[in-house]
Design an enzyme around this catalytic site. Structure first.
Site, PDB file in Angstrom:
ATOM      1  N   SER A 191      -0.740   7.662  10.966  1.00 42.07           N
ATOM      2  CA  SER A 191      -0.320   7.074  11.696  1.00 42.07           C
ATOM      3  C   SER A 191       0.632   6.011  11.483  1.00 42.07           C
ATOM      4  CB  SER A 191      -1.252   6.401  12.751  1.00 42.07           C
ATOM      5  OG  SER A 191      -1.740   5.448  12.054  1.00 42.07           O
ATOM      6  N   ASN A 248       2.403  -1.275  -0.260  1.00 39.62           N
ATOM      7  CA  ASN A 248       1.042  -0.819   0.437  1.00 39.62           C
ATOM      8  C   ASN A 248       0.635  -1.652   1.430  1.00 39.62           C
ATOM      9  OD1 ASN A 248      -1.176   0.832   0.536  1.00 39.62           O
ATOM     10  ND2 ASN A 248      -2.536  -0.753  -0.412  1.00 39.62           N
ATOM     11  N   HIS A 308      -2.798  -2.600   3.698  1.00 41.37           N
ATOM     12  CA  HIS A 308      -4.441  -2.915   3.604  1.00 41.37           C
ATOM     13  C   HIS A 308      -4.889  -3.248   4.768  1.00 41.37           C
ATOM     14  CE1 HIS A 308      -8.027  -2.522   1.389  1.00 41.37           C
ATOM     15  NE2 HIS A 308      -8.238  -3.715   1.831  1.00 41.37           N
ATOM     16  N   SER A 344      -2.636  -6.528   5.652  1.00 43.95           N
ATOM     17  CA  SER A 344      -1.688  -7.082   4.624  1.00 43.95           C
ATOM     18  C   SER A 344      -0.826  -6.063   4.155  1.00 43.95           C
ATOM     19  CB  SER A 344      -2.586  -7.792   3.494  1.00 43.95           C
ATOM     20  OG  SER A 344      -3.473  -8.585   4.019  1.00 43.95           O
ATOM     21  N   ASP A 365      -4.984  -3.718  -5.281  1.00 42.72           N
ATOM     22  CA  ASP A 365      -4.972  -4.695  -3.855  1.00 42.72           C
ATOM     23  C   ASP A 365      -4.647  -6.105  -4.334  1.00 42.72           C
ATOM     24  OD1 ASP A 365      -5.531  -2.541  -2.225  1.00 42.72           O
ATOM     25  OD2 ASP A 365      -7.400  -2.904  -1.931  1.00 42.72           O
TER      26      ASP A 365
END
Ligand code: GRF
Length: 195
Positions: A13, A107, A109, A141, A150
């Protein structure tokens, strides 16, 4: 125009929100391809319906990490990738790839990093832990991917309130809605920053 290669393993999505942002010119970039490790990922269908090339690359099928990296890098070069956009990609990006794209891998998260990040915190597990700890807020984030999982520099966050009686599912939905707004904006900003 910069070429983005999106990595996704699941429903995609966030990938869709990036496709939409490119279509409506909120994001000035070209989606050069989709990489997935999961041949059943719904992201593949999304790519196909927008004529975006896809490559299903399963890291487990390679004899070594070096062979996997070589194959992946070849694909990225073929697509002339400028930026790698991780959108629900459940495999670790090898250090060798990260060093080829410094500050150019992003990325998203589903927590307010550094809280609820790192090994074991993915998908529903993040939201379950947030609720268990009776947090008042959570969110998402966007960060630069570095070799520390991360832990790369955070570019932006969006916050949501955790209501009483919140479930992991309802919180996931709320956070995801914010993700879809935040990620395309941050990508656009980051592309302009690194020009
Ligand atoms: C999102 O919650 C994202 O933050 C995380 O994985 C999920 C992917 O969802 N990294 P989708 O596949 O984009 O729907």
């Amino acid at each position: 125009m910069k070429n983005l290669v999106v990595f996704a393993s699941g429903s995609g999505s966030n990938f869709q929100s990036i496709i939409d942002a490119v279509s409506n010119k909120q994001l000035n970039a070209n989606i050069a391809g989709l990489i997935t490790n999961n041949e059943n990922s719904f992201a593949i269908k999304r790519a196909k319906s927008h004529s975006i090339p896809t490559a299903c690359i399963n890291p487990s099928l390679f004899k070594s990490e070096d062979e996997y990296c070589e194959f992946l890098l070849k694909q990225l070069h073929n697509w002339k990738a400028d930026f790698l956009i991780l959108a629900g990609y459940l495999r670790k990006i090898p250090g060798k790839i990260i060093s080829q794209y410094p500050d150019r891998i992003l990325n998203i998260h589903p927590s307010l990093l550094p809280a609820y990040g790192g090994k074991g915190f993915y998908g529903k597990k993040v939201h379950e832990a947030v609720i268990k700890n009776r947090e008042q807020e959570s969110g998402c984030s966007v960060h630069i991917v570095t070799k520390q999982y991360d832990e790369g520099p955070i570019l932006a966050q969006s916050t949501v309130k955790v209501d009483e009686n919140e479930t992991a599912e309802s919180l996931a939905r709320k956070v995801l809605t914010q993700e879809h707004i935040l990620y395309p904006k941050v990508i656009e900003h980051h592309l302009n920053t690194l020009k």
